[in-house]
Motif scaffolding. Sequence first.
Motif, PDB file in Angstrom:
ATOM      1  N   ILE A 279       7.162 -17.170  -0.198  1.00 30.81           N
ATOM      2  CA  ILE A 279       6.431 -17.883  -1.180  1.00 30.81           C
ATOM      3  C   ILE A 279       7.019 -18.213  -2.436  1.00 30.81           C
TER       4      ILE A 279
ATOM      5  N   ASN B 224       3.571  -4.513  -7.399  1.00 30.00           N
ATOM      6  CA  ASN B 224       2.591  -5.725  -7.031  1.00 30.00           C
ATOM      7  C   ASN B 224       3.122  -6.935  -7.906  1.00 30.00           C
TER       8      ASN B 224
ATOM      9  N   LEU C 274       6.410 -14.500   5.943  1.00 32.18           N
ATOM     10  CA  LEU C 274       6.255 -15.395   5.026  1.00 32.18           C
ATOM     11  C   LEU C 274       6.975 -15.520   3.628  1.00 32.18           C
TER      12      LEU C 274
ATOM     13  N   LEU D 203       8.097 -11.820   2.335  1.00 32.43           N
ATOM     14  CA  LEU D 203       7.140 -10.803   2.804  1.00 32.43           C
ATOM     15  C   LEU D 203       7.809 -10.161   4.113  1.00 32.43           C
ATOM     16  N   LYS D 204       7.040  -8.832   4.389  1.00 31.21           N
ATOM     17  CA  LYS D 204       7.370  -8.502   5.737  1.00 31.21           C
ATOM     18  C   LYS D 204       6.755  -8.986   6.932  1.00 31.21           C
ATOM     19  N   ASN D 205       6.001  -9.698   6.674  1.00 33.77           N
ATOM     20  CA  ASN D 205       5.534 -10.693   7.979  1.00 33.77           C
ATOM     21  C   ASN D 205       6.327 -12.030   7.979  1.00 33.77           C
TER      22      ASN D 205
ATOM     23  N   SER E 240       3.993  -3.208  -1.545  1.00 32.98           N
ATOM     24  CA  SER E 240       4.350  -2.725  -0.367  1.00 32.98           C
ATOM     25  C   SER E 240       4.783  -3.752   0.783  1.00 32.98           C
ATOM     26  N   VAL E 241       4.313  -5.039   0.625  1.00 41.62           N
ATOM     27  CA  VAL E 241       4.693  -6.010   1.665  1.00 41.62           C
ATOM     28  C   VAL E 241       5.797  -6.929   1.287  1.00 41.62           C
TER      29      VAL E 241
ATOM     30  N   PHE F 232      -1.763 -13.122  -5.876  1.00 42.85           N
ATOM     31  CA  PHE F 232      -1.337 -11.605  -5.904  1.00 42.85           C
ATOM     32  C   PHE F 232      -0.746 -11.139  -4.741  1.00 42.85           C
ATOM     33  N   ILE F 233       0.384 -10.453  -4.842  1.00 41.11           N
ATOM     34  CA  ILE F 233       1.187 -10.123  -3.746  1.00 41.11           C
ATOM     35  C   ILE F 233       1.375  -8.602  -3.874  1.00 41.11           C
ATOM     36  N   ARG F 234       0.806  -7.761  -2.568  1.00 45.47           N
ATOM     37  CA  ARG F 234       0.990  -6.304  -2.719  1.00 45.47           C
ATOM     38  C   ARG F 234       2.425  -5.847  -2.698  1.00 45.47           C
TER      39      ARG F 234
END
Lengths: 105, 90
Positions: A33, A45, A31, A27-29, A73-74, A69-71
């Motif tokens: 998974i 998504n 993280l 992800l863009k933070n 856009s991230v 669930f992962i969006r």
Amino acid sequence: LVAGSVRTMLFYSFFKTLVGKEIVVELKNDLAIRGTLHSVDQYLNVKLLDISVVEPDKFPHMQSIKHCFIRGSVIRYAQLPKAEVDVELLQDAARREAQQQKAAK
Amino acid sequence: STSSRTIHVVTCDGRNIIGNLKGFDQKTNIILDECHERVFSPDAPVEQVPLGLYIVRGDNIAIIGEVDEEVDAELDLSAIMAEPLAAVVH
């Protein structure tokens, strides 16, 4: 410009072929998974089952989560199993898509 | 678990919000009842801040996790110390 374009469904169709396979989503933070791809939608998504965080010591925040669930856009990257991806087929499809879009303009 | 699920939302600014999912829409805007924020810190145990009834806007959501209640009950939050999650950078 509409977020989550529905004109081109190429990567949506591609991800559908990976349902049931284990992937890692970064992800863009920062993280990351790992989980089994359960479903994907037009916005890319994703829903992952039986997840495990890639660096659990650094990221203990989600210990009680099994499915998520992962969006779209991230998501920065999706790491895919090499054996499940026909790179040449994907490349051809992308080339055709690009030509079609160019012709449509 | 049929009436409303307990979910764990990770927001784009790096917050962790846990609550009962009461509703959602196509844009993944969600309604969370009886929710609380879990604040992580590298120097202190996890802090749980009660929030009440929230609407979380879909474009601010990164992850929606399904909470396994059994596992969550076993978690010793007082022992968990970690940096807060980073904000999403597009």
